[in-house]
Structure formats: C-alpha cells, structure tokens
Design a protein around this motif. Structure first.
Motif, PDB file in Angstrom:
ATOM      1  N   THR A  91       0.856  -1.178   0.000  1.00  0.00           N
ATOM      2  CA  THR A  91       0.000   0.000   0.000  1.00  0.00           C
ATOM      3  C   THR A  91       0.898   1.235   0.000  1.00  0.00           C
ATOM      4  O   THR A  91       1.800   1.345   0.835  1.00  0.00           O
ATOM      5  CB  THR A  91      -0.891   0.024   1.263  1.00  0.00           C
ATOM      6  N   ALA A  92       0.677   2.147  -0.957  1.00  0.00           N
ATOM      7  CA  ALA A  92       1.519   3.348  -1.038  1.00  0.00           C
ATOM      8  C   ALA A  92       1.254   4.238   0.176  1.00  0.00           C
ATOM      9  O   ALA A  92       2.170   4.647   0.890  1.00  0.00           O
ATOM     10  CB  ALA A  92       1.234   4.104  -2.326  1.00  0.00           C
ATOM     11  N   SER A  93      -0.002   4.547   0.418  1.00  0.00           N
ATOM     12  CA  SER A  93      -0.353   5.331   1.603  1.00  0.00           C
ATOM     13  C   SER A  93      -1.831   5.131   1.888  1.00  0.00           C
ATOM     14  O   SER A  93      -2.599   4.748   1.005  1.00  0.00           O
ATOM     15  CB  SER A  93      -0.040   6.813   1.395  1.00  0.00           C
ATOM     16  N   VAL A  94      -2.210   5.375   3.126  1.00  0.00           N
ATOM     17  CA  VAL A  94      -3.599   5.192   3.533  1.00  0.00           C
ATOM     18  C   VAL A  94      -4.392   6.435   3.152  1.00  0.00           C
ATOM     19  O   VAL A  94      -3.951   7.557   3.414  1.00  0.00           O
ATOM     20  CB  VAL A  94      -3.677   4.918   5.048  1.00  0.00           C
ATOM     21  N   LEU A  95      -5.539   6.231   2.535  1.00  0.00           N
ATOM     22  CA  LEU A  95      -6.377   7.348   2.094  1.00  0.00           C
ATOM     23  C   LEU A  95      -7.600   7.489   2.981  1.00  0.00           C
ATOM     24  O   LEU A  95      -8.039   6.537   3.626  1.00  0.00           O
ATOM     25  CB  LEU A  95      -6.818   7.138   0.649  1.00  0.00           C
ATOM     26  N   VAL A  96      -8.127   8.687   3.000  1.00  0.00           N
ATOM     27  CA  VAL A  96      -9.339   9.014   3.742  1.00  0.00           C
ATOM     28  C   VAL A  96     -10.437   9.261   2.707  1.00  0.00           C
ATOM     29  O   VAL A  96     -10.141   9.755   1.612  1.00  0.00           O
ATOM     30  CB  VAL A  96      -9.052  10.276   4.602  1.00  0.00           C
ATOM     31  N   PRO A  97     -11.707   8.911   3.022  1.00  0.00           N
ATOM     32  CA  PRO A  97     -12.771   9.087   2.029  1.00  0.00           C
ATOM     33  C   PRO A  97     -12.771  10.506   1.447  1.00  0.00           C
ATOM     34  O   PRO A  97     -12.804  11.481   2.183  1.00  0.00           O
ATOM     35  CB  PRO A  97     -14.051   8.820   2.838  1.00  0.00           C
ATOM     36  N   GLY A  98     -12.714  10.581   0.130  1.00  0.00           N
ATOM     37  CA  GLY A  98     -12.684  11.856  -0.574  1.00  0.00           C
ATOM     38  C   GLY A  98     -11.318  12.199  -1.147  1.00  0.00           C
ATOM     39  O   GLY A  98     -11.220  13.012  -2.069  1.00  0.00           O
TER      40      GLY A  98
END
Lengths: 346, 346
Positions: free
Chosen positions: A296-303
């Motif tokens: 996983t490159a980085s954790v994303l947040v909705p939006g």
C-alpha cells in the motif's frame, strides 16, 4: 478515448441541455453534477448519463422546469414531491430549504419522491461540508442486488454519502451498497473480461464470472451479510420516509420512459464549532500518516482519491469514451453545439 | 455453560445493580438492556458486561444517578452531557425527549457525550420502531479497527443501527463496522482456535491467524475499503456532532477507570403512514420468501435471527458461561443476592 478540456466539455453539456429547453439555472446544476463526476473519475455518473436525461425530457417523464413541491410536515422535516424534475434541481432546492432551516432547528431533513436521478451523492454532501454543515444523503435505486443467500435482484445499489467539515479538506464519503456497479459489469462484458468470483449471479441465480450472463442476473452486496443488511435497511428507511417504491417496483433511473418511483433522503446538521473542525482534520491527518501495509503506497481518507483525480483533470482535461463523445454530438441539435466541431477547433 | 431461566437472571442482575446503589428505574433499564442482549444471542453485550459496569460505579467514573444534562441547541437538536451516567439511562432520557419533539418537528436528533456504554444498539431502535417511529443510532468506541491499507488500530468498531416500523414485525438492523468483534478474538484465544485469514493483524501490523497475537493488534474493517470508509465516516460524524474524542483518544467502554470520551448519536423520524408500514412489511416478506441459494435454508431480514433466538430463550432460558455465572456470584454483596444461592434454589 478523447481527451477534452473541462471548460469545453462543460460548454457542450450545457448547450445540449439548453437546446432541450432546460432553464439556464437548472441546466447549470445538471451540468455541474455531470462534470463533477467526470472530474472525480466516475464516468458512470458523468456525461454518459446525458443521453438518458435528454431522452427522459423528450419522453415527458422528466420535467426540467420544476424544482419540486415543498411541504413542511414538521418544522424540521421537508416533504418534497419532485414532480419528475431533474435530480440535482429538485434536490438542491430541497437542500437550500433544509440547510437554512437547520440554522434554527439544529437538524433538518428532506424526504423526496418522484425525483429523477440524483447522480453522484458526494457532489451534494461535499458542498454541505465545505460550507461548514454536516450532511448525510441516501437514496433507493433499481433492484440489482441480491439478498445475502438469495438468487434474485431485489434490492437497489442504494448509496449512502456523508460529508463532514474538516481542516483543511472535508471528509467526503460516498459508496453504493453493491459490491460492484452494473456499469462495471457492462464494461467488463463489452471488453470481454471475466468478473471476479463473488461479484455476481447469472439469471438462474448461480455464481458466474461471465459478465454478459451477469447483466441479466444480480450483483452481490458489498460486505457479505452485513453489507446486505445495510443496503436493505437503507431501502426500507428511504422508502418509508419518502413513501416511495421498493425492490423491483423502483423505476426511472435506468430507463428512458418510466416515471421515477425511487426516494431520496437528505439530513443536514448545523455547523459544528471551529475547534471541532480542526480536531477532526488532525485525526484524518493521523490516518493518512499511519504506516501502510507492504503493497500500500499510503492510507487514504474518504474523498482523497476523488480530490486528487479532480486536480489532475482540471489541469489535463477529462477522458471521454469514444462512443460517449459521439453520442454528445448527436444530442446537440444545431451544428454550433456539436462536439465534433468543438473537437476540430481544439 | 449454565442454563438460567430468564426471570431469574433478570432478578440477579437487578439485585446486583440495586446493591450498588443504582436507583431502581436506572437499574431496571440497565438490566433490560443486558438481558435483551442475552435473549438475542449476543452474550458479548449481555451480563458479561455487568462486572465492568459495577467496577466503573465503584471507581467513580460512572454515576448511576444522573440522566444527563439536556440542552436544545436547535428546536430539533438535543445536546446531551451524559455526566458519566449509565449508557441506557442517559440514552433513554434523551430518546424520550427527541421522540416527543419529533412529533412536531418531524425529525429530531440527540448528540451525546460523556455517556457510558450504550450496549446493543438494536435494543433502542427496536423500541422506537415498535412504537411506530423510525430510528437511527450510531456511536464511536475504542480504536480496534485498522484503516484499509494501514497497520494500526485507529478506528472504533463504530456500530450503526436502523429501526423501521413494518407489519407484522419492524426491521431492526444493527451491525458493528469491524469484520469481527474483539470479543470473538478473545473467545478464539481462550479456546485455542485459529482466526480466519483476513480477520486481524498482529501488533506489528502483519496478518495473523493467531488469536492471542491479534489481541494486541487490530481487527479488519468489514467490507474491505468500503466498510473502512463507512466506519471512519461514522467516527468523524459522531465525534463532530458530539464534540467527543476520536481514534486512540476514545476511552471508557473497555476499561474500568477512565471517564467515557466517546459519542452517541440518535436520529428519530416521526411515524409514517399505516399504509407505508404495511407495504414495507410486504416487501420484507418478499425478501424472506425469495428462492435461496443452495446451502442457504432461507433468506433472513435484519432482526429475524435475533427474534427467533429470543423466542427460544424465553421458553428455554439463557446459557451463561461458567466464568460469567461465577462472576455474578461475586458481584452480589449479600448472600441473598448470590446467584449460587439462586441456582441451588432452582
């Protein structure tokens, strides 16, 4: 694929709607919504939908002139008969009323029936959150999803969206409760690709990886039994509050000739304190900054993903599928509105 | 396991609470909630929780006498400082106020901070739906769930529940947004059972099927990326509306000595027309009656399984784990309240 500058695509869509006697304000809203979906990388909710919107106006099952009939059945509850108006036109009129009302009531809701396709729900809740209020949106849709353990499509892909102010960017959550969209199934069928196991059933209710067979079958709910329960509960919640249809009785977002019988529900809470908005922003930053798993490159947040895509699209333009681009051309009446001409000018 | 008659178990729990100076009305509510969880087959939210409830009263981080301080920040929005009261006591007081208010406002909401554990959310929304109103409940909880693509527990198991009137039985939906509960992980650890792949990460954020290792790690969100987005959005929604803590700052439902810092949100809509209630009932019947896949006995609707279990439990009694049963014995001060005595009288 055709790469089109955003302003140009916006102009083409707006012209097509104006050509079909959609009032300017309504045409602008509908255009904004479709372009916003393209910008966020959701072509299934983008200009692809324009053909059906135009056909529904021509068939008389969509009235681009109404903003819906409002009735306050409680001081904080707005009952809306959409009168078969355009989805975003009726919805934004209702939202304007409940967002103003929520300033004194703290929370207010709109329950809407007889409204056309809302399109991408994140468009609504993002605007609410950017203006500092909290928004929840959900609606029913045609039955495409099978109950967990069932064989037939009896439940809509019923999306839910939540927008919450946060610094520097709001949280914008928007998901359908189907595991995949029927658009994705059609796309796989066109390109001759196999579906992943578990995505869909065929017309006999048997598991299939054949996209063409799944078109007449059913999509799985996301999240197995829990996702099924959520999707069904949203169907029942929306249908109850809006006194609209359920299951296979839902019509009007996938056809060009049936009055809309689905329901839409919006809930708005008045603006939270500034300190809360900052704290939520810090929490979201801590999520983005958490160590990712390998792969996983980085954790994303909705939006986040939609926002990144929008930035790229605004700079570089939007990719429109060839057949959709040709369709835009046939939807414009006069040569001056033709995207083919627009393209040659590019 | 000890099989205990429901009325007897209810009496034991009530006595223990009364012995700890919980006022009778509050003790009855807390007892009802715990017994209701046992009846529905959710022992993780049942009398197992009584030890922590009692310990928190003894430690002074739970005040069984308060019903919370109410302030209407809008005519339809009730802001509640739970003043560290008992979860169901504070919540039912707030619900009483907003359910009454919703009769004139159409929709009303309560946002609650500083409240103890709500327990099973279906208990609240089922009562609302049985009385003909529509209820939505959600809350935050201690960070046990990892973000999709992340290694650390940063999000609560944040449940959501929806109750909608339907004939003959309401729809009662209640789920946590974790794939499994931490209670289930503990149960697997105690019994030496392996976890299913995908359920949890260990303390280093690596996938594990070792339940003991997962206890210090993180639970997966249900429904992969979508379920993660929903769970996080509920965390942000609740924390924003209640001005309460997020992520690893949430305390008070898994410990015996920290003031509660999570938040609870309830939304109530006034009663729908009777005809709608009947139609929803018919729709749910069509779901129950749909042809199941091979391997599925019949398709269930949210709330069905709990209702079946409750009927059986009311007839045959409730199974209480040996260690929980012994615990009840030590929680009762006087011999007259001891379940050991009660059992021998049985």
């Amino acid at each position: 694929m055709v790469l089109v500058e955003v302003a140009r695509l916006r102009g083409i869509v707006l012209d097509i709607l104006l050509t079909h006697d959609v009032p300017e304000q309504a045409a602008k809203l509908q255009t904004d919504l479709l372009i916003a979906a393209e910008l966020r990388g959701h072509p299934s909710h983008g200009v692809l939908r324009l053909r059906r919107i135009v056909e529904r106006i021509r068939a008389g099952v969509s009235d681009p002139r109404t903003t819906g009939r409002h009735e306050w059945t409680g001081t904080a509850l707005l009952d809306v008969d959409g009168e078969q108006g355009l989805g975003p036109v009726v919805a934004m009129s209702a939202l304007g009323a409940i967002r103003e009302r929520a300033r004194t009531t703290g929370v207010a809701a709109a329950v809407i029936r007889h409204n056309n396709h809302l399109g991408m729900l994140s468009w609504y809740v993002e605007q609410i959150a950017q203006d500092g209020q909290v928004g929840i949106a959900t609606c029913t849709s045609e039955a495409l999803v099978h109950p967990w353990g069932g064989r037939r499509p009896l439940i809509g892909t019923n999306p839910i969206a939540i927008g919450v102010p946060a610094a520097p960017q709001p949280l914008v959550f928007d998901m359908a409760t189907g595991l995949v969209s029927m658009g994705k199934i059609h796309d796989h069928a066109q390109r001759g690709l196999a579906l992943r196991p578990g995505w869909a059933l065929d017309a006999d209710g048997e598991p299939t990886t054949d996209a063409a067979a799944a078109i007449n079958g059913a999509i799985a709910p996301f999240g197995e039994a829990k996702g099924y329960a959520l999707g069904l509960s949203l169907e029942v919640l929306v249908a109850t509050l809006t006194a609209s249809a359920t299951g296979t009785e839902v019509r009007g977002t996938l056809d060009s000739d049936q009055p809309s019988s689905k329901g839409d529900v919006f809930i708005v809470f008045d603006r939270p304190d500034r300190s809360v908005v900052d704290e939520i922003g810090e929490y979201l930053q801590s999520i983005r900054g958490t160590e990712p798993t390998s792969g996983t490159a980085s954790v994303l947040v909705p939006g986040d993903r939609a926002r990144l895509r929008r930035e790229v699209a605004l700079d570089h333009g939007v990719e429109v599928a060839d057949e959709v681009w040709r369709d835009l051309s046939t939807l414009g009446k006069s040569p001056g509105n033709s995207p083919a001409k627009a393209k040659s000018e590019h």
